[in-house]
Every structure is written in structure tokens, then in C-alpha cells.
Scaffold this active site. Structure first.
Site, PDB file in Angstrom:
ATOM      1  N   TYR A  91       0.827  -1.219   0.000  1.00  0.00           N
ATOM      2  CA  TYR A  91       0.000   0.000   0.000  1.00  0.00           C
ATOM      3  C   TYR A  91       0.858   1.264   0.000  1.00  0.00           C
ATOM      4  CZ  TYR A  91      -3.769  -3.197   1.235  1.00  0.00           C
ATOM      5  OH  TYR A  91      -4.676  -4.215   1.251  1.00  0.00           O
ATOM      6  N   TRP A 124      -3.858   6.357   2.691  1.00  0.00           N
ATOM      7  CA  TRP A 124      -5.231   5.850   2.823  1.00  0.00           C
ATOM      8  C   TRP A 124      -5.957   6.636   3.911  1.00  0.00           C
ATOM      9  CZ3 TRP A 124      -2.617   2.721  -0.325  1.00  0.00           C
ATOM     10  CH2 TRP A 124      -3.321   1.858  -1.166  1.00  0.00           C
ATOM     11  N   ASN A 125      -7.256   6.804   3.723  1.00  0.00           N
ATOM     12  CA  ASN A 125      -8.054   7.691   4.556  1.00  0.00           C
ATOM     13  C   ASN A 125      -8.135   7.292   6.038  1.00  0.00           C
ATOM     14  OD1 ASN A 125     -10.352   8.945   5.735  1.00  0.00           O
ATOM     15  ND2 ASN A 125     -11.155   9.455   3.721  1.00  0.00           N
ATOM     16  N   TRP A 126      -8.772   6.143   6.318  1.00  0.00           N
ATOM     17  CA  TRP A 126      -8.941   5.852   7.756  1.00  0.00           C
ATOM     18  C   TRP A 126      -7.645   5.369   8.376  1.00  0.00           C
ATOM     19  CZ3 TRP A 126     -12.303   1.219   9.839  1.00  0.00           C
ATOM     20  CH2 TRP A 126     -12.118   0.073   9.100  1.00  0.00           C
ATOM     21  N   ASP A 127      -6.731   4.834   7.549  1.00  0.00           N
ATOM     22  CA  ASP A 127      -5.398   4.518   8.082  1.00  0.00           C
ATOM     23  C   ASP A 127      -4.770   5.784   8.650  1.00  0.00           C
ATOM     24  OD1 ASP A 127      -6.035   2.616   5.788  1.00  0.00           O
ATOM     25  OD2 ASP A 127      -4.265   1.615   6.597  1.00  0.00           O
ATOM     26  N   ASP A 151     -13.080  -4.887   2.928  1.00  0.00           N
ATOM     27  CA  ASP A 151     -13.193  -5.206   1.507  1.00  0.00           C
ATOM     28  C   ASP A 151     -14.026  -6.442   1.153  1.00  0.00           C
ATOM     29  OD1 ASP A 151     -11.308  -3.267   1.940  1.00  0.00           O
ATOM     30  OD2 ASP A 151      -9.810  -4.094   0.607  1.00  0.00           O
ATOM     31  N   ARG A 193      -5.868 -13.119   0.439  1.00  0.00           N
ATOM     32  CA  ARG A 193      -6.436 -11.952  -0.254  1.00  0.00           C
ATOM     33  C   ARG A 193      -7.801 -12.284  -0.838  1.00  0.00           C
ATOM     34  NH1 ARG A 193      -4.455  -7.116   0.598  1.00  0.00           N
ATOM     35  NH2 ARG A 193      -5.433  -6.553  -1.366  1.00  0.00           N
ATOM     36  N   TRP A 200     -11.039  -9.931   5.438  1.00  0.00           N
ATOM     37  CA  TRP A 200     -12.163  -9.509   6.289  1.00  0.00           C
ATOM     38  C   TRP A 200     -13.194 -10.615   6.473  1.00  0.00           C
ATOM     39  CZ3 TRP A 200     -12.053  -5.058   9.102  1.00  0.00           C
ATOM     40  CH2 TRP A 200     -11.075  -4.108   8.734  1.00  0.00           C
ATOM     41  N   GLU A 216      -0.607  -6.712   9.480  1.00  0.00           N
ATOM     42  CA  GLU A 216      -1.798  -6.037   8.956  1.00  0.00           C
ATOM     43  C   GLU A 216      -3.033  -6.517   9.710  1.00  0.00           C
ATOM     44  OE1 GLU A 216      -2.427  -6.724   4.781  1.00  0.00           O
ATOM     45  OE2 GLU A 216      -3.990  -5.189   4.625  1.00  0.00           O
TER      46      GLU A 216
HETATM   47  C1  GLC Z   1      -7.211  -2.694   2.747  1.00  0.00           C
HETATM   48  C2  GLC Z   1      -8.180  -2.649   3.922  1.00  0.00           C
HETATM   49  C3  GLC Z   1      -8.582  -1.214   4.184  1.00  0.00           C
HETATM   50  C4  GLC Z   1      -7.330  -0.376   4.430  1.00  0.00           C
HETATM   51  C5  GLC Z   1      -6.320  -0.528   3.294  1.00  0.00           C
HETATM   52  C6  GLC Z   1      -4.980   0.106   3.613  1.00  0.00           C
HETATM   53  O1  GLC Z   1      -7.807  -2.314   1.564  1.00  0.00           O
HETATM   54  O2  GLC Z   1      -9.295  -3.453   3.683  1.00  0.00           O
HETATM   55  O3  GLC Z   1      -9.465  -1.151   5.270  1.00  0.00           O
HETATM   56  O4  GLC Z   1      -7.669   0.951   4.607  1.00  0.00           O
HETATM   57  O5  GLC Z   1      -6.090  -1.889   3.036  1.00  0.00           O
HETATM   58  O6  GLC Z   1      -4.459  -0.389   4.818  1.00  0.00           O
END
Ligand code: GLC
Length: 425
Positions: A29, A33-36, A161, A194, A349, A392
């Protein structure tokens, strides 16, 4: 040893800092990322509050004109990630993805601000109208009928996801026009952890749909083949609205406070009316296209307490569900019910434990005075990190760490939640 883990957690945040914004992990990644970023900011706040503010500010550089804060901000094209900016085809100055992610930001901004009002006042005040515009966007375009629940237009928007919650509604997504593509995620981590190819085809089909309507929020809400009310989003936004209201009151923003108060009222009744399932005895998602409730318990079902829903009947039922799952799982809280046939302990998930979700469930329980359950979930999170590092996510069965390593939000959760034992009583 906590001291050692503190140092490691801080180093992970610093190493994943690409200059004002933090990536979730190297390789898998490579963007913001938003909520991260929201959780990361809360982690930074424990040792570098100035840097915490910057994390939120850089995230908002990607905010759209309509108020939306996207789930990914692409600062530079990185060929190691797919789907990158050209696939999304969004039209903002800074390339981003085309939908949002759970709005944890207002809660974190309130936390950081209240920890040191003097140092944070100017920055919190500057962010306030931007966060308000984002929440307004959610209420307008992800709850167009004013039901008091928040829909997602893409599984990625929910942040969860491939949860089984989406299996049914995703059947409506047509993949016949998908062009050949090469996934990158499965070259970074074990494919068995995944989402499946069938899921991925549908993820891309929704991105194609969004791009074909220029990511116009009203059109997307009206025509997207996938439009599912999510307990995770609904509860996280309800909680965030309460925190935004506290900020509005602190800043004398009376009109905004009135507007936010109405959102809160609507969500309090809407969540129970539209997302509670008597059959499941829990909060579940609802396919708004088919008006159909889903049939399983996820970790998001337990976020109603975090959202401040003080309803005796639903809280008592959730406490029973918590205890049932606590008997089955070595480590709480599995992202999917371990007694359900769709449970897979290592597939993303569909079973694994995610530290960020634990931090929210634990916080809700603590604030509601349920110290024993709050401590169980806190201690399980700490044990996972102590034995398997800053992964993770983790298997609720074996405790093994999975997915990417040196993960920013897991490091942050250690610093602000997992390391602090919750006193009983
Ligand atoms: C995955 C997770 C998501 C998270 C992203 C980056 O897509 O499902 O919740 O924000 O990874 O960590």
C-alpha cells in the site's frame, strides 16, 4: 516488553512517513489511505502531536469540491499498486480514488485537540469546516433517502473489503465488460490471504461504472449496482458526528451544531430500525437496492456501543453475542462470526482480527462502563502484537500475523490503545 514495542511502533510510523503523510505499509500500500491516516494521527499524537495534525491536513489536500474525502490520495504514480490513478480517472487536481472510507477523522481530531487545546485550536478550527463538508456529503449522497444509515457504493469504501456482508449484493455487479488486468496485491502477499479473483473483477467493474459517470456523487448514489447500508460506516459516522458536534460547540458554531444534532437523531433511530436483525440478533448490513437484510455477525456489528447507542435491548443481545464469540475465538474480535460457514481465519475480512476495529470496540465498551469486555479485547490485541508483531491483521484461531508487515495502523493502535491496561471497576 512494552518499552521495546513502543520503540518499534514509533519507528514503524516514522519509517512509513513519506513526508507529511504516512503509507499503510511498504510494497502493498504505497499511498495515503483515509482511515489509516486517521488512526496513524492518533498514534503520532502520543509522541509528536504536531506531526499528528499534519497527517490529517495532508489527507484533506485530497478533498473534493463536493466535500468527499477520498479513500486513497495518489501523490505519485507507483507501478507496484493496482488500480492506480489512471484506472480511477478522477478529475481533481490531486489524483485520488473515487469514493470515500470510514470517517474516523472527526473523532481523532477531537482527541488530539482536547489533549492540548491551546496547541491545537487554530488547526482544529481550520479543519472544522472541511470535516463538516465531508460529513454533509455522507448524509446527502450515501443516505439519499434520509434513513439514518450510511451506504457504501464499493466494498473498498467500507474498509472491510471482502466481508461476507457484500457477497449477496455483489452478485448484482456485471463483470462481462471487464478488460484483462494484472493484480499487484497477490505479488506482495500470499494469495490465500487476499480476496478472490471473482471479488476483484467486481471491484473493478464498480470502478468502471464510477468513472463512466464522472464520479458524479448524485448519479453514483442513484445508479450504482452496489448500494449497501453498512453498520460499520453508519456507526463510525454517528460517533464522528457526536465528536464533530463537540467541536462545533467548542468553537461556537451554532448553525453547524443544529445541523449535526439532526443527523445524530436520525441515525440513532435509523440504525436500529434499518440495520437490526431480530433473526441474527445483531446489527447487519442492508442491501438498499433489494431492501434486504444480510444474515451474519461481523466485527462491525459491535460498533453500536462506540457510536453511543444506549439501547438496552440491542446492547444486551450484543453482549451475549460477544460472550458466545469470546468462547469460540482464542483472540477477539474476529471480523466474521467464527461459527458461520463463511468464516475463514486468514482471509482478510472474512475472519481475521483487525487491531483498528478492536480499538473502536474496546473504546465503546470502556465508555459504556463494560470494563471486563473492554479489557478482554484490549488484552487480546496486545497479545497478538506481542507474539506476532505489527501485522496487517491476525488469525483469531492461531494468533498468526498475516497480510503486510510493519503496518502503520497496527503500530498506532499499540501506542494509543493496546498498551494501556483497562482498570476494572
Ligand atoms: C485494505 C483494507 C482497508 C485499508 C487498506 C490500507 O484495503 O481493507 O481497510 O484501509 O487496506 O491499509
Amino acid at each position: 516488553m512494552p518499552g521495546n514495542l513502543d520503540t518499534q511502533a514509533r519507528s514503524i510510523l516514522k519509517e512509513n512517513d513519506l513526508g507529511g503523510y504516512t503509507i499503510p505499509t511498504r510494497g502493498l500500500y504505497p499511498y495515503q489511505w483515509n482511515w489509516d491516516s486517521a488512526f496513524v494521527a492518533r498514534g503520532f499524537q502520543t509522541f509528536d502531536p504536531d506531526r499528528a495534525w499534519t497527517e490529517i491536513e495532508t489527507l484533506f489536500e485530497g478533498q473534493w469540491d463536493d466535500g468527499m474525502v477520498p479513500h486513497i490520495v495518489f501523490r505519485k504514480d507507483d507501478p507496484s499498486y493496482f488500480p492506480g490513478p489512471s484506472v480511477w480517472g478522477t478529475k481533481q487536481a490531486l489524483p485520488t480514488s473515487g469514493h470515500s472510507q470510514p470517517p474516523v477523522v472527526a473523532t481523532v481530531v477531537r482527541d488530539i485537540y482536547e489533549a492540548d487545546r491551546e496547541a491545537g485550536e487554530a488547526r482544529a478550527r481550520a479543519l472544522f469546516p472541511k470535516i463538516l463538508a465531508w460529513h454533509r456529503w455522507f448524509h446527502r449522497y450515501r443516505d439519499p433517502d434520509g434513513l439514518g444509515v450510511v451506504a457504501v457504493i464499493h466494498p473498498w469504501e467500507s474498509g472491510r473489503d471482502n466481508t461476507p456482508d457484500w457477497d449477496g449484493p455483489m452478485q448484482a455487479v456485471d463483470t462481462s465488460n471487464i478488460k484483462p488486468y494484472v493484480r499487484k496485491d497477490t505479488s506482495h502477499v500470499d494469495p490465500s490471504m487476499r480476496p478472490l479473483k471473482a471479488d476483484y473483477d467486481r471491484y473493478l467493474a464498480i470502478v468502471d461504472f464510477g468513472r463512466s459517470c464522472g464520479w458524479d456523487a448524485a448519479r453514483v448514489a442513484r445508479d450504482c449496482p452496489f448500494f449497501v447500508a453498512d453498520p460499520g460506516m453508519t456507526f463510525i459516522l454517528l460517533r464522528a458526528d457526536r465528536d464533530l458536534l463537540a467541536l462545533a460547540q467548542a468553537f461556537g458554531e451554532d448553525e453547524a451544531a443544529q445541523e449535526i444534532g439532526e443527523w445524530i437523531e436520525r441515525a440513532e433511530t435509523g440504525a436500529i430500525r434499518h440495520l437490526w436483525s431480530d433473526e441474527v440478533e445483531g446489527f447487519v448490513s442492508r442491501d438498499l437496492r433489494k431492501n434486504k437484510l444480510m444474515d451474519g455477525i461481523s466485527s462491525a456489528s459491535f460498533l453500536s456501543v462506540y457510536a453511543g447507542i444506549a439501547d438496552e435491548r440491542t446492547n444486551a443481545a450484543l453482549a451475549r453475542q460477544f460472550d458466545r464469540i469470546a468462547e469460540k475465538a482464542t483472540y477477539l474480535m474476529p471480523s466474521w462470526d467464527p461459527e458461520d460457514s463463511r468464516f475463514e481465519h486468514l482471509r482478510y475480512w472474512r475472519g481475521p482480527v483487525w487491531a483498528v476495529v478492536n480499538s473502536m470496540i474496546g473504546r465503546g465498551l470502556l465508555e459504556a462502563g463494560d470494563f471486563a469486555r473492554a479489557e478482554r479485547i484490549r488484552a487480546d490485541t496486545a497479545r497478538l502484537i506481542e507474539t506476532s508483531g505489527f501485522a496487517e491483521y491476525y488469525s483469531p484461531v492461531t494468533g498468526a500475523g498475516a497480510g503486510g508487515g510493519a503496518f502503520s495502523w497496527t503500530a498506532a493502535v499499540w501506542l494509543f490503545f493496546a498498551r494501556h491496561e483497562i482498570p476494572q471497576g
